[in-house]
Design a protein around this motif. Sequence first.
Motif, PDB file in Angstrom:
ATOM      1  N   PRO A  50       0.809  -1.220   0.000  1.00  0.00           N
ATOM      2  CA  PRO A  50       0.000   0.000   0.000  1.00  0.00           C
ATOM      3  C   PRO A  50       0.842   1.271   0.000  1.00  0.00           C
ATOM      4  CG  PRO A  50      -0.275  -1.195   2.074  1.00  0.00           C
ATOM      5  CD  PRO A  50       0.527  -2.056   1.163  1.00  0.00           C
ATOM      6  N   VAL A  51       2.001   1.263   0.655  1.00  0.00           N
ATOM      7  CA  VAL A  51       2.848   2.462   0.659  1.00  0.00           C
ATOM      8  C   VAL A  51       3.295   2.789  -0.769  1.00  0.00           C
ATOM      9  CG1 VAL A  51       5.095   3.397   1.363  1.00  0.00           C
ATOM     10  CG2 VAL A  51       3.625   2.284   3.045  1.00  0.00           C
ATOM     11  N   HIS A  52       3.713   1.773  -1.513  1.00  0.00           N
ATOM     12  CA  HIS A  52       4.128   1.985  -2.909  1.00  0.00           C
ATOM     13  C   HIS A  52       2.973   2.590  -3.719  1.00  0.00           C
ATOM     14  CE1 HIS A  52       6.204   1.293  -6.679  1.00  0.00           C
ATOM     15  NE2 HIS A  52       5.105   0.722  -7.138  1.00  0.00           N
ATOM     16  N   SER A  53       1.774   2.055  -3.552  1.00  0.00           N
ATOM     17  CA  SER A  53       0.617   2.577  -4.278  1.00  0.00           C
ATOM     18  C   SER A  53       0.211   3.967  -3.796  1.00  0.00           C
ATOM     19  CB  SER A  53      -0.570   1.628  -4.154  1.00  0.00           C
ATOM     20  OG  SER A  53      -0.336   0.463  -4.891  1.00  0.00           O
ATOM     21  N   LEU A  54       0.245   4.184  -2.484  1.00  0.00           N
ATOM     22  CA  LEU A  54      -0.096   5.506  -1.950  1.00  0.00           C
ATOM     23  C   LEU A  54       0.805   6.574  -2.547  1.00  0.00           C
ATOM     24  CD1 LEU A  54      -0.645   4.530   1.773  1.00  0.00           C
ATOM     25  CD2 LEU A  54      -2.386   5.534   0.275  1.00  0.00           C
ATOM     26  N   LYS A  55       2.093   6.283  -2.605  1.00  0.00           N
ATOM     27  CA  LYS A  55       3.043   7.251  -3.156  1.00  0.00           C
ATOM     28  C   LYS A  55       2.861   7.422  -4.662  1.00  0.00           C
ATOM     29  CE  LYS A  55       6.930   7.156  -0.001  1.00  0.00           C
ATOM     30  NZ  LYS A  55       8.369   6.937   0.044  1.00  0.00           N
ATOM     31  N   GLY A  56       2.730   6.317  -5.374  1.00  0.00           N
ATOM     32  CA  GLY A  56       2.632   6.381  -6.830  1.00  0.00           C
ATOM     33  C   GLY A  56       1.373   7.059  -7.324  1.00  0.00           C
ATOM     34  N   VAL A  57       0.244   6.643  -6.780  1.00  0.00           N
ATOM     35  CA  VAL A  57      -1.035   7.199  -7.228  1.00  0.00           C
ATOM     36  C   VAL A  57      -1.154   8.664  -6.827  1.00  0.00           C
ATOM     37  CG1 VAL A  57      -3.545   7.012  -6.997  1.00  0.00           C
ATOM     38  CG2 VAL A  57      -2.168   4.943  -7.243  1.00  0.00           C
ATOM     39  N   SER A  58      -0.804   8.989  -5.589  1.00  0.00           N
ATOM     40  CA  SER A  58      -0.907  10.391  -5.158  1.00  0.00           C
ATOM     41  C   SER A  58       0.046  11.278  -5.948  1.00  0.00           C
ATOM     42  CB  SER A  58      -0.660  10.522  -3.656  1.00  0.00           C
ATOM     43  OG  SER A  58       0.652  10.128  -3.311  1.00  0.00           O
ATOM     44  N   SER A  59       1.239  10.789  -6.237  1.00  0.00           N
ATOM     45  CA  SER A  59       2.191  11.556  -7.037  1.00  0.00           C
ATOM     46  C   SER A  59       1.612  11.874  -8.414  1.00  0.00           C
ATOM     47  CB  SER A  59       3.497  10.773  -7.185  1.00  0.00           C
ATOM     48  OG  SER A  59       4.371  11.422  -8.076  1.00  0.00           O
ATOM     49  N   HIS A  60       1.028  10.866  -9.035  1.00  0.00           N
ATOM     50  CA  HIS A  60       0.446  11.052 -10.372  1.00  0.00           C
ATOM     51  C   HIS A  60      -0.619  12.148 -10.363  1.00  0.00           C
ATOM     52  CE1 HIS A  60      -1.316  10.103 -14.272  1.00  0.00           C
ATOM     53  NE2 HIS A  60      -2.498  10.089 -13.653  1.00  0.00           N
ATOM     54  N   TYR A  61      -1.584  12.032  -9.460  1.00  0.00           N
ATOM     55  CA  TYR A  61      -2.692  12.983  -9.454  1.00  0.00           C
ATOM     56  C   TYR A  61      -2.286  14.363  -8.946  1.00  0.00           C
ATOM     57  CZ  TYR A  61      -5.920   9.370 -10.843  1.00  0.00           C
ATOM     58  OH  TYR A  61      -6.567   8.397 -11.560  1.00  0.00           O
ATOM     59  N   LEU A  62      -1.445  14.430  -7.933  1.00  0.00           N
ATOM     60  CA  LEU A  62      -1.044  15.741  -7.416  1.00  0.00           C
ATOM     61  C   LEU A  62      -0.188  16.498  -8.419  1.00  0.00           C
ATOM     62  CD1 LEU A  62      -0.395  14.830  -3.677  1.00  0.00           C
ATOM     63  CD2 LEU A  62      -2.356  16.071  -4.623  1.00  0.00           C
ATOM     64  N   ARG A  63       0.693  15.803  -9.125  1.00  0.00           N
ATOM     65  CA  ARG A  63       1.477  16.476 -10.181  1.00  0.00           C
ATOM     66  C   ARG A  63       0.560  17.001 -11.275  1.00  0.00           C
ATOM     67  NH1 ARG A  63       7.241  14.900 -11.064  1.00  0.00           N
ATOM     68  NH2 ARG A  63       7.815  13.444  -9.425  1.00  0.00           N
ATOM     69  N   LYS A  64      -0.427  16.200 -11.624  1.00  0.00           N
ATOM     70  CA  LYS A  64      -1.365  16.567 -12.691  1.00  0.00           C
ATOM     71  C   LYS A  64      -2.261  17.737 -12.288  1.00  0.00           C
ATOM     72  CE  LYS A  64      -5.019  14.405 -15.430  1.00  0.00           C
ATOM     73  NZ  LYS A  64      -5.791  13.173 -15.631  1.00  0.00           N
ATOM     74  N   GLU A  65      -2.759  17.710 -11.055  1.00  0.00           N
ATOM     75  CA  GLU A  65      -3.741  18.702 -10.613  1.00  0.00           C
ATOM     76  C   GLU A  65      -3.133  19.971 -10.020  1.00  0.00           C
ATOM     77  OE1 GLU A  65      -6.544  16.660  -8.071  1.00  0.00           O
ATOM     78  OE2 GLU A  65      -6.635  14.973  -9.477  1.00  0.00           O
ATOM     79  N   PHE A  66      -1.875  19.910  -9.570  1.00  0.00           N
ATOM     80  CA  PHE A  66      -1.239  21.072  -8.937  1.00  0.00           C
ATOM     81  C   PHE A  66       0.090  21.379  -9.635  1.00  0.00           C
ATOM     82  CE2 PHE A  66      -4.056  19.294  -5.759  1.00  0.00           C
ATOM     83  CZ  PHE A  66      -4.668  20.419  -5.229  1.00  0.00           C
ATOM     84  N   THR A  67       0.083  21.361 -10.943  1.00  0.00           N
ATOM     85  CA  THR A  67       1.302  21.549 -11.725  1.00  0.00           C
ATOM     86  C   THR A  67       2.049  22.818 -11.331  1.00  0.00           C
ATOM     87  OG1 THR A  67       0.238  20.404 -13.556  1.00  0.00           O
ATOM     88  CG2 THR A  67       2.211  21.671 -14.075  1.00  0.00           C
ATOM     89  N   GLY A  68       1.325  23.895 -11.080  1.00  0.00           N
ATOM     90  CA  GLY A  68       1.966  25.158 -10.728  1.00  0.00           C
ATOM     91  C   GLY A  68       2.732  25.105  -9.417  1.00  0.00           C
ATOM     92  N   ARG A  69       2.338  24.251  -8.506  1.00  0.00           N
ATOM     93  CA  ARG A  69       3.013  24.153  -7.202  1.00  0.00           C
ATOM     94  C   ARG A  69       4.148  23.147  -7.205  1.00  0.00           C
ATOM     95  NH1 ARG A  69       1.265  26.837  -2.995  1.00  0.00           N
ATOM     96  NH2 ARG A  69       2.372  25.455  -1.579  1.00  0.00           N
ATOM     97  N   VAL A  70       4.128  22.228  -8.145  1.00  0.00           N
ATOM     98  CA  VAL A  70       5.119  21.156  -8.156  1.00  0.00           C
ATOM     99  C   VAL A  70       6.294  21.562  -9.038  1.00  0.00           C
ATOM    100  CG1 VAL A  70       5.536  18.737  -8.707  1.00  0.00           C
ATOM    101  CG2 VAL A  70       3.331  19.429  -7.771  1.00  0.00           C
ATOM    102  N   ASN A  71       7.454  21.699  -8.419  1.00  0.00           N
ATOM    103  CA  ASN A  71       8.653  22.080  -9.152  1.00  0.00           C
ATOM    104  C   ASN A  71       9.558  20.855  -9.250  1.00  0.00           C
ATOM    105  OD1 ASN A  71      11.075  23.055 -10.090  1.00  0.00           O
ATOM    106  ND2 ASN A  71      11.043  24.886  -8.833  1.00  0.00           N
ATOM    107  N   ARG A  72       9.544  20.186 -10.383  1.00  0.00           N
ATOM    108  CA  ARG A  72      10.312  18.950 -10.536  1.00  0.00           C
ATOM    109  C   ARG A  72      11.815  19.175 -10.412  1.00  0.00           C
ATOM    110  NH1 ARG A  72       7.279  15.127 -14.866  1.00  0.00           N
ATOM    111  NH2 ARG A  72       5.201  15.489 -14.073  1.00  0.00           N
ATOM    112  N   ALA A  73      12.298  20.322 -10.768  1.00  0.00           N
ATOM    113  CA  ALA A  73      13.742  20.574 -10.679  1.00  0.00           C
ATOM    114  C   ALA A  73      14.230  20.498  -9.232  1.00  0.00           C
ATOM    115  CB  ALA A  73      14.076  21.935 -11.281  1.00  0.00           C
ATOM    116  N   ILE A  74      13.437  21.037  -8.313  1.00  0.00           N
ATOM    117  CA  ILE A  74      13.830  21.026  -6.904  1.00  0.00           C
ATOM    118  C   ILE A  74      13.808  19.606  -6.355  1.00  0.00           C
ATOM    119  CG2 ILE A  74      13.095  21.726  -4.588  1.00  0.00           C
ATOM    120  CD1 ILE A  74      12.224  24.375  -5.784  1.00  0.00           C
ATOM    121  N   MET A  75      12.854  18.799  -6.803  1.00  0.00           N
ATOM    122  CA  MET A  75      12.694  17.447  -6.275  1.00  0.00           C
ATOM    123  C   MET A  75      13.441  16.411  -7.105  1.00  0.00           C
ATOM    124  SD  MET A  75       8.761  17.586  -5.031  1.00  0.00           S
ATOM    125  CE  MET A  75       8.169  18.083  -6.626  1.00  0.00           C
ATOM    126  N   HIS A  76      14.254  16.834  -8.042  1.00  0.00           N
ATOM    127  CA  HIS A  76      15.051  15.921  -8.860  1.00  0.00           C
ATOM    128  C   HIS A  76      14.178  14.884  -9.559  1.00  0.00           C
ATOM    129  CE1 HIS A  76      18.434  17.810  -6.931  1.00  0.00           C
ATOM    130  NE2 HIS A  76      17.921  17.488  -5.764  1.00  0.00           N
TER     131      HIS A  76
END
Length: 108
Positions: A50-76
């Motif tokens: 469940p931890v793997h899925s919690l991280k993967g699924v939430s990452s997918h949707y949060l990146r998609k829905e909050f693109t302006g807040r997510v700075n991929r350069a900072i998080m490598h």
Amino acid sequence: MFDDAMLRRCEDIMVEVCDSFAAELREFNGEDDHVHLLLRCPPKVSISRPVHSLKGVSSHYLRKEFTGRVNRAIMHGHFWSPSYFAASCGGAPLTIIKACIEQQRRPA
């Protein structure tokens, strides 16, 4: 990077993921750079699944829905850290654990 809107959405996503594992998200809260979860998982479910899925699924949707807040350069290129901490709390009163999670300094 988290604000209250992102944390509310993250919690909704994580409830859905937990349901798919017959697990229950008992408590959720976060600060500007991490989250705390209290999960009730069936004994036959390895916590890594469940931890793997919690991280993967939430990452997918949060990146998609909050693109302006997510700075991929900072998080490598990673939304979540590859690590996590899990502990069994069968002997501790759930009210105490819930209180600890509720007391996180949630951003506005």
